[in-house]
Design a protein around this motif. Structure first.
Motif, PDB file in Angstrom:
ATOM      1  N   TRP A  49       0.828  -1.209   0.000  1.00  0.00           N
ATOM      2  CA  TRP A  49       0.000   0.000   0.000  1.00  0.00           C
ATOM      3  C   TRP A  49       0.864   1.261   0.000  1.00  0.00           C
ATOM      4  CZ3 TRP A  49      -5.085  -0.220  -0.751  1.00  0.00           C
ATOM      5  CH2 TRP A  49      -5.788  -1.368  -0.396  1.00  0.00           C
ATOM      6  N   ASP A  50       0.428   2.266  -0.756  1.00  0.00           N
ATOM      7  CA  ASP A  50       0.910   3.639  -0.634  1.00  0.00           C
ATOM      8  C   ASP A  50      -0.012   4.275   0.398  1.00  0.00           C
ATOM      9  OD1 ASP A  50       1.961   6.200  -1.003  1.00  0.00           O
ATOM     10  OD2 ASP A  50       0.708   6.592  -2.765  1.00  0.00           O
ATOM     11  N   VAL A  51       0.514   4.641   1.554  1.00  0.00           N
ATOM     12  CA  VAL A  51      -0.322   5.078   2.675  1.00  0.00           C
ATOM     13  C   VAL A  51      -0.335   6.597   2.801  1.00  0.00           C
ATOM     14  CG1 VAL A  51      -0.720   4.896   5.168  1.00  0.00           C
ATOM     15  CG2 VAL A  51       0.213   2.929   3.900  1.00  0.00           C
ATOM     16  N   CYS A  52      -1.542   7.145   2.898  1.00  0.00           N
ATOM     17  CA  CYS A  52      -1.756   8.553   3.225  1.00  0.00           C
ATOM     18  C   CYS A  52      -2.383   8.572   4.612  1.00  0.00           C
ATOM     19  CB  CYS A  52      -2.699   9.203   2.224  1.00  0.00           C
ATOM     20  SG  CYS A  52      -2.077   9.246   0.535  1.00  0.00           S
ATOM     21  N   LEU A  53      -1.782   9.326   5.535  1.00  0.00           N
ATOM     22  CA  LEU A  53      -2.217   9.322   6.918  1.00  0.00           C
ATOM     23  C   LEU A  53      -3.040  10.557   7.241  1.00  0.00           C
ATOM     24  CD1 LEU A  53      -2.102   8.014   9.749  1.00  0.00           C
ATOM     25  CD2 LEU A  53       0.049   9.266  10.109  1.00  0.00           C
ATOM     26  N   THR A  73       5.499   8.200   5.011  1.00  0.00           N
ATOM     27  CA  THR A  73       4.443   7.984   4.018  1.00  0.00           C
ATOM     28  C   THR A  73       4.763   8.632   2.672  1.00  0.00           C
ATOM     29  OG1 THR A  73       3.197   9.964   4.663  1.00  0.00           O
ATOM     30  CG2 THR A  73       2.634   7.877   5.793  1.00  0.00           C
ATOM     31  N   GLY A  74       5.587   9.681   2.684  1.00  0.00           N
ATOM     32  CA  GLY A  74       5.835  10.427   1.451  1.00  0.00           C
ATOM     33  C   GLY A  74       4.711  11.382   1.100  1.00  0.00           C
ATOM     34  N   HIS A  75       3.803  11.594   2.043  1.00  0.00           N
ATOM     35  CA  HIS A  75       2.648  12.482   1.831  1.00  0.00           C
ATOM     36  C   HIS A  75       2.462  13.359   3.063  1.00  0.00           C
ATOM     37  CE1 HIS A  75       1.332  10.083  -1.601  1.00  0.00           C
ATOM     38  NE2 HIS A  75       1.496   8.991  -0.866  1.00  0.00           N
ATOM     39  N   PRO A  76       1.854  14.529   2.897  1.00  0.00           N
ATOM     40  CA  PRO A  76       1.512  15.327   4.070  1.00  0.00           C
ATOM     41  C   PRO A  76       0.525  14.567   4.953  1.00  0.00           C
ATOM     42  CG  PRO A  76       1.136  16.580   2.039  1.00  0.00           C
ATOM     43  CD  PRO A  76       1.434  15.174   1.642  1.00  0.00           C
ATOM     44  N   VAL A  77       0.690  14.689   6.263  1.00  0.00           N
ATOM     45  CA  VAL A  77      -0.302  14.161   7.197  1.00  0.00           C
ATOM     46  C   VAL A  77      -1.386  15.224   7.306  1.00  0.00           C
ATOM     47  CG1 VAL A  77      -0.758  13.430   9.565  1.00  0.00           C
ATOM     48  CG2 VAL A  77       1.402  12.797   8.462  1.00  0.00           C
ATOM     49  N   ARG A  78      -2.635  14.798   7.111  1.00  0.00           N
ATOM     50  CA  ARG A  78      -3.732  15.766   7.107  1.00  0.00           C
ATOM     51  C   ARG A  78      -4.638  15.566   8.312  1.00  0.00           C
ATOM     52  NH1 ARG A  78      -6.706  16.172   1.554  1.00  0.00           N
ATOM     53  NH2 ARG A  78      -7.628  17.883   2.717  1.00  0.00           N
ATOM     54  N   SER A  79      -5.099  16.698   8.855  1.00  0.00           N
ATOM     55  CA  SER A  79      -6.068  16.658   9.939  1.00  0.00           C
ATOM     56  C   SER A  79      -7.150  17.728   9.751  1.00  0.00           C
ATOM     57  CB  SER A  79      -5.385  16.852  11.295  1.00  0.00           C
ATOM     58  OG  SER A  79      -4.733  18.101  11.346  1.00  0.00           O
ATOM     59  N   GLU A  80      -7.033  18.482   8.687  1.00  0.00           N
ATOM     60  CA  GLU A  80      -8.010  19.542   8.415  1.00  0.00           C
ATOM     61  C   GLU A  80      -8.381  19.533   6.946  1.00  0.00           C
ATOM     62  OE1 GLU A  80      -6.937  23.396   9.845  1.00  0.00           O
ATOM     63  OE2 GLU A  80      -6.138  22.596  11.721  1.00  0.00           O
ATOM     64  N   TYR A  81      -9.579  20.042   6.672  1.00  0.00           N
ATOM     65  CA  TYR A  81     -10.028  20.184   5.288  1.00  0.00           C
ATOM     66  C   TYR A  81      -9.125  21.155   4.548  1.00  0.00           C
ATOM     67  CZ  TYR A  81     -14.601  18.008   6.226  1.00  0.00           C
ATOM     68  OH  TYR A  81     -15.613  17.138   6.527  1.00  0.00           O
ATOM     69  N   LYS A  82      -8.943  20.929   3.264  1.00  0.00           N
ATOM     70  CA  LYS A  82      -8.226  21.902   2.434  1.00  0.00           C
ATOM     71  C   LYS A  82      -9.176  23.062   2.130  1.00  0.00           C
ATOM     72  CE  LYS A  82      -9.209  19.689  -2.016  1.00  0.00           C
ATOM     73  NZ  LYS A  82      -9.936  20.759  -2.658  1.00  0.00           N
ATOM     74  N   ARG A  83      -8.615  24.173   1.729  1.00  0.00           N
ATOM     75  CA  ARG A  83      -9.436  25.329   1.366  1.00  0.00           C
ATOM     76  C   ARG A  83     -10.055  25.095  -0.009  1.00  0.00           C
ATOM     77  NH1 ARG A  83      -4.690  28.723   3.297  1.00  0.00           N
ATOM     78  NH2 ARG A  83      -5.249  29.127   5.456  1.00  0.00           N
ATOM     79  N   PRO A  84     -11.228  25.684  -0.250  1.00  0.00           N
ATOM     80  CA  PRO A  84     -11.835  25.558  -1.576  1.00  0.00           C
ATOM     81  C   PRO A  84     -10.867  26.040  -2.660  1.00  0.00           C
ATOM     82  CG  PRO A  84     -13.403  26.522  -0.044  1.00  0.00           C
ATOM     83  CD  PRO A  84     -12.068  26.462   0.666  1.00  0.00           C
ATOM     84  N   GLY A  85     -10.763  25.288  -3.717  1.00  0.00           N
ATOM     85  CA  GLY A  85      -9.886  25.644  -4.824  1.00  0.00           C
ATOM     86  C   GLY A  85      -8.468  25.119  -4.703  1.00  0.00           C
ATOM     87  N   GLU A  86      -8.062  24.696  -3.515  1.00  0.00           N
ATOM     88  CA  GLU A  86      -6.722  24.136  -3.355  1.00  0.00           C
ATOM     89  C   GLU A  86      -6.689  22.741  -3.959  1.00  0.00           C
ATOM     90  OE1 GLU A  86      -4.865  26.111   0.698  1.00  0.00           O
ATOM     91  OE2 GLU A  86      -5.779  24.128   0.836  1.00  0.00           O
ATOM     92  N   ASP A 144      -5.849  18.790  -4.319  1.00  0.00           N
ATOM     93  CA  ASP A 144      -5.717  17.709  -3.352  1.00  0.00           C
ATOM     94  C   ASP A 144      -4.273  17.236  -3.381  1.00  0.00           C
ATOM     95  OD1 ASP A 144      -6.106  15.656  -1.573  1.00  0.00           O
ATOM     96  OD2 ASP A 144      -7.965  14.992  -2.499  1.00  0.00           O
ATOM     97  N   VAL A 145      -3.679  17.045  -2.223  1.00  0.00           N
ATOM     98  CA  VAL A 145      -2.266  16.665  -2.136  1.00  0.00           C
ATOM     99  C   VAL A 145      -2.084  15.152  -2.033  1.00  0.00           C
ATOM    100  CG1 VAL A 145      -1.526  18.866  -1.167  1.00  0.00           C
ATOM    101  CG2 VAL A 145      -2.256  17.027   0.373  1.00  0.00           C
ATOM    102  N   TRP A 146      -3.180  14.415  -1.995  1.00  0.00           N
ATOM    103  CA  TRP A 146      -3.116  12.954  -1.918  1.00  0.00           C
ATOM    104  C   TRP A 146      -3.649  12.339  -3.193  1.00  0.00           C
ATOM    105  CZ3 TRP A 146      -5.800  11.523   3.360  1.00  0.00           C
ATOM    106  CH2 TRP A 146      -4.966  11.847   4.421  1.00  0.00           C
ATOM    107  N   PRO A 147      -3.136  11.178  -3.589  1.00  0.00           N
ATOM    108  CA  PRO A 147      -3.752  10.438  -4.689  1.00  0.00           C
ATOM    109  C   PRO A 147      -5.117   9.901  -4.262  1.00  0.00           C
ATOM    110  CG  PRO A 147      -1.970   9.155  -3.705  1.00  0.00           C
ATOM    111  CD  PRO A 147      -1.968  10.499  -3.024  1.00  0.00           C
ATOM    112  N   LYS A 148      -5.898   9.495  -5.221  1.00  0.00           N
ATOM    113  CA  LYS A 148      -7.224   8.941  -4.957  1.00  0.00           C
ATOM    114  C   LYS A 148      -7.098   7.645  -4.150  1.00  0.00           C
ATOM    115  CE  LYS A 148     -11.152   7.087  -7.453  1.00  0.00           C
ATOM    116  NZ  LYS A 148     -11.627   6.645  -8.751  1.00  0.00           N
ATOM    117  N   ALA A 149      -8.004   7.453  -3.192  1.00  0.00           N
ATOM    118  CA  ALA A 149      -7.969   6.268  -2.331  1.00  0.00           C
ATOM    119  C   ALA A 149      -8.544   5.046  -3.041  1.00  0.00           C
ATOM    120  CB  ALA A 149      -8.764   6.511  -1.056  1.00  0.00           C
ATOM    121  N   ASP A 150      -7.854   3.919  -2.866  1.00  0.00           N
ATOM    122  CA  ASP A 150      -8.395   2.628  -3.297  1.00  0.00           C
ATOM    123  C   ASP A 150      -9.114   1.941  -2.143  1.00  0.00           C
ATOM    124  OD1 ASP A 150      -7.387   2.379  -6.096  1.00  0.00           O
ATOM    125  OD2 ASP A 150      -5.468   2.665  -5.069  1.00  0.00           O
ATOM    126  N   ALA A 151      -8.793   2.337  -0.927  1.00  0.00           N
ATOM    127  CA  ALA A 151      -9.445   1.827   0.275  1.00  0.00           C
ATOM    128  C   ALA A 151      -9.158   2.795   1.416  1.00  0.00           C
ATOM    129  CB  ALA A 151      -8.929   0.432   0.635  1.00  0.00           C
TER     130      ALA A 151
END
Length: 176
Positions: free
Chosen positions: A29-33, A54-67, A69-76
Motif C-alpha cells: 500500500w501507498d499510505v496517506c495518513l 508515508t511520502g505524503h503530508p499528514v492531514r487533519s483539516e479540510y483543504k481550502r476551496p480551490g486548493e 488535493d495533495v493525496w492520490p485517490k484512495a483505493d481503500a
C-alpha cells in the motif's frame, strides 16, 4: 501501487501508527495518513517523521476551496483506531472534521471502507454506539468490532490493538 487512506483517532493505539503504516507498506500500500485534530495534537512531534515515512503530508483539516488535493485517490480507507466519537459522528453524518468528512463521502463513492474501533466497555454501554455500528455496517462498511475484531477493554485497561486484523480486512475489502 494501491493507495490506502489510514485515518487515526485519539485513542492510545494511534501512538503505534508508524508501525501500522510500515506494515501496510509491506503489504504493497501507498499510505496517506489522516488524523483527527486531537490525534494530530498527540502526535505533533512525530508528524515530520510520519510525513517522511508515508511520502505524503499528514492531514487533519479540510483543504481550502480551490486548493489542489495533495493525496492520490484512495483505493481503500481504514479508520483505526476509531473512537466512540468518530464512530458516532460518522454514522450520524456529522462531518465537522476532515477524517469523518472523508469517511462519510467514502460511503457515497463506494470506496472500500474498514473501521476498527478502540472504545472501552463503559462507552459501548451507551445505546448510540451499537446503533452507529449497525448504521455503518448497513452502509457497507466493514466494522471490526466484537469477536474477530476489537473487543472492548475495561476503562484504563490496555491490551494490544489488533492492527493485523484491520490490515487483513482492508486488503480483503479492496479485493486482495
Amino acid at each position: 501501487m494501491r493507495t490506502l487512506y489510514l485515518f487515526g483517532s485519539a485513542a492510545p493505539p494511534v501512538f503505534e501508527v508508524a508501525e501500522a503504516v510500515e506494515n501496510a507498506q509491506a503489504r504493497g500500500w501507498d499510505v496517506c495518513l489522516g488524523l483527527t485534530p486531537t490525534a494530530a495534537r498527540w502526535l505533533e512531534a512525530d508528524l515530520p517523521n510520519l510525513e517522511r515515512l508515508t511520502g505524503h503530508p499528514v492531514r487533519s483539516e479540510y483543504k481550502r476551496p480551490g486548493e489542489p488535493d495533495v493525496w492520490p485517490k484512495a483505493d481503500a480507507i481504514l479508520a483505526a483506531p476509531a473512537t466512540f466519537n468518530t464512530i458516532n459522528s460518522w454514522a450520524s453524518g456529522l462531518t465537522s472534521s476532515f477524517v469523518v468528512g472523508v469517511l462519510a463521502e467514502g460511503i457515497g463513492k463506494r470506496i472500500p471502507l474498514v473501521s476498527m474501533p478502540c472504545v472501552n466497555a463503559a462507552y459501548v454501554q451507551h445505546p448510540a454506539f451499537d446503533r452507529s455500528v449497525g448504521t455503518l455496517r448497513g452502509a457497507g462498511v466493514t466494522v471490526l468490532y466484537g469477536e474477530g475484531g476489537f473487543v472492548p477493554n475495561q476503562p484504563g485497561e490496555r491490551r494490544p490493538y489488533p492492527w493485523h486484523l484491520a490490515l487483513d480486512a482492508v486488503t480483503t475489502a479492496a479485493g486482495g
